[in-house]
Design an enzyme around this catalytic site. Structure first.
Site, PDB file in Angstrom:
ATOM      1  N   VAL A 132     -32.239 -51.805 -17.504  1.00 16.80           N
ATOM      2  CA  VAL A 132     -33.513 -51.817 -16.770  1.00 16.80           C
ATOM      3  C   VAL A 132     -33.234 -51.832 -15.272  1.00 16.80           C
ATOM      4  O   VAL A 132     -32.640 -52.778 -14.751  1.00 16.80           O
ATOM      5  CB  VAL A 132     -34.375 -53.049 -17.155  1.00 16.80           C
ATOM      6  CG1 VAL A 132     -35.701 -53.019 -16.397  1.00 16.80           C
ATOM      7  CG2 VAL A 132     -34.617 -53.095 -18.652  1.00 16.80           C
ATOM      8  N   GLY A 134     -31.188 -50.237 -13.351  1.00 19.26           N
ATOM      9  CA  GLY A 134     -29.798 -50.087 -12.905  1.00 19.26           C
ATOM     10  C   GLY A 134     -29.208 -51.314 -12.256  1.00 19.26           C
ATOM     11  O   GLY A 134     -28.971 -52.332 -12.908  1.00 19.26           O
ATOM     12  N   ILE A 136     -30.446 -53.467 -10.094  1.00 15.53           N
ATOM     13  CA  ILE A 136     -31.304 -54.602  -9.703  1.00 15.53           C
ATOM     14  C   ILE A 136     -31.161 -55.708 -10.756  1.00 15.53           C
ATOM     15  O   ILE A 136     -31.364 -55.450 -11.942  1.00 15.53           O
ATOM     16  CB  ILE A 136     -32.787 -54.168  -9.608  1.00 15.53           C
ATOM     17  CG1 ILE A 136     -32.948 -53.022  -8.608  1.00 15.53           C
ATOM     18  CG2 ILE A 136     -33.664 -55.362  -9.231  1.00 15.53           C
ATOM     19  CD1 ILE A 136     -34.359 -52.446  -8.555  1.00 15.53           C
ATOM     20  N   GLY A 187     -29.223 -32.948  -9.132  1.00 15.71           N
ATOM     21  CA  GLY A 187     -28.635 -33.849 -10.123  1.00 15.71           C
ATOM     22  C   GLY A 187     -29.415 -35.146 -10.307  1.00 15.71           C
ATOM     23  O   GLY A 187     -28.978 -36.062 -10.991  1.00 15.71           O
ATOM     24  N   ASP A 201     -38.715 -42.909 -20.580  1.00 16.96           N
ATOM     25  CA  ASP A 201     -37.638 -43.764 -20.069  1.00 16.96           C
ATOM     26  C   ASP A 201     -38.225 -45.053 -19.473  1.00 16.96           C
ATOM     27  O   ASP A 201     -37.717 -46.155 -19.711  1.00 16.96           O
ATOM     28  CB  ASP A 201     -36.851 -42.972 -19.011  1.00 16.96           C
ATOM     29  CG  ASP A 201     -35.795 -43.812 -18.312  1.00 16.96           C
ATOM     30  OD1 ASP A 201     -34.767 -44.097 -18.944  1.00 16.96           O
ATOM     31  OD2 ASP A 201     -36.008 -44.187 -17.144  1.00 16.96           O
ATOM     32  N   LYS A 205     -37.820 -49.120 -20.806  1.00 15.23           N
ATOM     33  CA  LYS A 205     -37.470 -50.259 -19.949  1.00 15.23           C
ATOM     34  C   LYS A 205     -38.562 -51.328 -19.994  1.00 15.23           C
ATOM     35  O   LYS A 205     -38.281 -52.526 -20.013  1.00 15.23           O
ATOM     36  CB  LYS A 205     -37.231 -49.759 -18.519  1.00 15.23           C
ATOM     37  CG  LYS A 205     -35.992 -48.846 -18.426  1.00 15.23           C
ATOM     38  CD  LYS A 205     -35.944 -48.043 -17.141  1.00 15.23           C
ATOM     39  CE  LYS A 205     -34.711 -47.149 -17.073  1.00 15.23           C
ATOM     40  NZ  LYS A 205     -34.738 -46.141 -16.018  1.00 15.23           N
ATOM     41  N   GLY A 302     -27.713 -44.274 -11.387  1.00 22.80           N
ATOM     42  CA  GLY A 302     -26.515 -43.737 -10.745  1.00 22.80           C
ATOM     43  C   GLY A 302     -25.280 -44.524 -11.121  1.00 22.80           C
ATOM     44  O   GLY A 302     -25.344 -45.653 -11.621  1.00 22.80           O
TER      45      GLY A 302
HETATM   46  N1  HSE Z   1     -33.148 -41.252 -15.620  1.00 24.12           N
HETATM   47  C1  HSE Z   1     -33.338 -42.554 -15.083  1.00 24.12           C
HETATM   48  C2  HSE Z   1     -34.023 -42.485 -13.738  1.00 24.12           C
HETATM   49  C3  HSE Z   1     -32.063 -43.317 -14.889  1.00 24.12           C
HETATM   50  O1  HSE Z   1     -34.321 -41.400 -13.244  1.00 24.12           O
HETATM   51  O2  HSE Z   1     -34.299 -43.530 -13.174  1.00 24.12           O
HETATM   52  C4  HSE Z   1     -31.563 -43.928 -16.141  1.00 24.12           C
HETATM   53  O3  HSE Z   1     -32.516 -44.751 -16.713  1.00 24.12           O
END
Ligand code: HSE
Length: 440
Positions: A132, A134, A136, A187, A201, A205, A302
């Site tokens: 959740v 990344g 943080i 990317g 996504d 989360k 990332g």
């Molecule tokens: N694809 C997600 C985003 C990253 O763009 O935040 C991985 O959860």
């Protein structure tokens, strides 16, 4: 003291980041743990591509079973992603009494209950800070620092791809499709961006956040999920004129013993801190009864940010093993027996304010027809815009009309829109964006 041995499943972008953290920060990791972390095995189907990191001979293989059954390995790091074989491997690791760290939100959202029970049954832990937002540290904050609070709400900008697209649409008045194309080239977005732009996504989360904030299991399909694909540059421009930003927001609330869990484009007032979260950044706002509102902001995806979160969990586990107690805070922050299954509020019962955008024929009586139907359903209009310049259409005599409502019940709004859409003066499907006024 002998090193903690970790095994890594999945040598992709995040896996490469994890190896870099272990290698580059070996000294500080050892100073903080009193022992080192040794990456004993790395497993991937592709063992030939050069990822720019060096591994000792014999560490890299395609032998997942060798890793999962290696009695020397204390912690398995699952970074394969997706449902299978990730689910089978995680279950196998837990049943082999290995601790597991994963960044796999999709897996947790659909199979979290099964996996957490397996961890509990085997006296090991399953940790997932990286799943959740990344880098943080939101899950550790809920589980540990803020655990004396009852939470009433959690709001998140949890998908960097969507936030990047919406920010560019806002700053440069660009269209969704062209920004998405650029995001893919840069990317930021996957070649198949469906999970990102359709809100899936973010909903994965949110399911984790809801469980942790409110101590409840929630089935993934109970989360109302709407992506950003219908938001146009026109809506962003109207929102800005009205003093709002459009954000893809994950919203979890506890209201009289039931849960609200929803992901959708949301109008956020310009003067709220969440409105300033731009580009690929993520942010989460929590309301705790004693701490009050807390906002965490940072890198949500990332290689580096996500690897940082993965390694935080690995080091947390390493400390517990080192202490000899081998006890862990419960993964969701509640003792397993205390986790209930709270009812989830139907979207029909939601009460809030709405932005409604209509594309109409420019003819006498149009406004009256729309407002009469809204009035019939008890929906009161707070403000309205009918621009004469900003709308470019190939078709003559077509206009947008935007209305902001006072508080209304979602069921009434939907029924009213259905009736309005049946009018011949309506030229496109209406767009509804929910307004969140409580993010100050
Ligand atoms: N694809 C997600 C985003 C990253 O763009 O935040 C991985 O959860």
């Amino acid at each position: 003291m002998k090193p903690i041995k970790a095994g890594l499943l999945g040598f992709g972008t995040i896996g490469t980041g994890v190896i870099k953290v272990i290698q580059n920060n070996a000294a500080v990791i050892e100073q903080r743990l009193g022992r080192s972390i040794q990456l004993a095995r790395v497993v991937d189907l592709d063992i030939t591509t050069d990822r720019g990191v060096a591994l000792e001979t014999g560490v890299l293989s395609d032998d997942a079973q060798g890793l999962l059954n290696d009695p020397e390995i204390d912690v398995v790091i699952e970074l394969i992603g997706g449902y299978e074989p990730a689910r089978t491997f995680v279950l196998q690791a837990l049943n082999n009494h290995k601790h597991v760290v994963t960044a796999n939100k999709a897996l947790l959202a659909l199979h979290g209950e099964e996996l957490l029970r397996a961890a509990d049954d085997n006296g090991v832990t399953l940790m997932f800070e990286a799943a959740v937002a990344g880098g943080i540290p939101i899950l550790a904050s809920i589980r540990e620092n803020l655990c004396a609070n009852q939470f009433s709400g959690v709001y998140g900008i949890l998908n960097g791809t969507c936030n990047y697209i919406l920010t560019r649409m806002t700053d440069n008045e660009e269209d969704f499709a062209s920004v998405l194309g650029d995001a893919q080239k840069l990317g930021y977005a996957e070649s198949d961006p469906t999970f990102d732009i359709e809100g899936i996504d973010t909903a994965h989360k949110l399911s984790i956040l809801v469980s942790m904030c409110f101590g409840t299991w929630i089935d993934f399909d109970q989360i109302y999920t709407e992506g950003i694909t219908r938001i146009s540059a026109l809506d962003i421009e109207f929102a800005s004129q009205l003093g709002y930003q459009v954000k893809l927001l994950a919203i979890g609330k506890l209201d009289n013993g039931s849960i609200e869990a929803r992901v959708h484009p949301t109008m956020v007032r310009n003067n709220y801190p969440m409105a300033d979260v731009s580009g690929v950044f993520n942010a989460i706002r929590l309301n705790g009864d004693f701490v009050g509102p807390v906002l965490l902001h940072g890198g949500g995806a990332g290689m580096e940010a996500t690897a940082s979160a993965v390694m935080g969990d690995v080091m947390h586990i390493a400390r517990s093993i080192t202490s000899g107690a081998n006890t862990f805070a419960p993964s969701l922050g509640y003792t397993p027996v205390a986790i209930t299954r709270l009812p989830v509020k139907a979207m029909d019962d939601l009460v809030g304010r709405y932005y409604l955008r209509f594309i109409v024929e420019d003819s006498p009586g149009v406004l009256a027809k729309i407002s009469t139907i809204l009035g019939d359903f008890g929906i009161s209009i707070n403000s309205m815009i009918q621009p004469d310049e900003m709308f470019e259409s190939d078709v003559e005599g077509i206009l947008p009309i935007v209305m902001m409502t006072h508080e209304a019940r979602e069921k009434n709004v939907r029924q009213a829109l259905e009736k309005i859409e049946a009018l011949p003066i309506i030229k496109e499907q209406c767009l509804l964006i929910r307004i969140e006024d409580k993010l100050d």
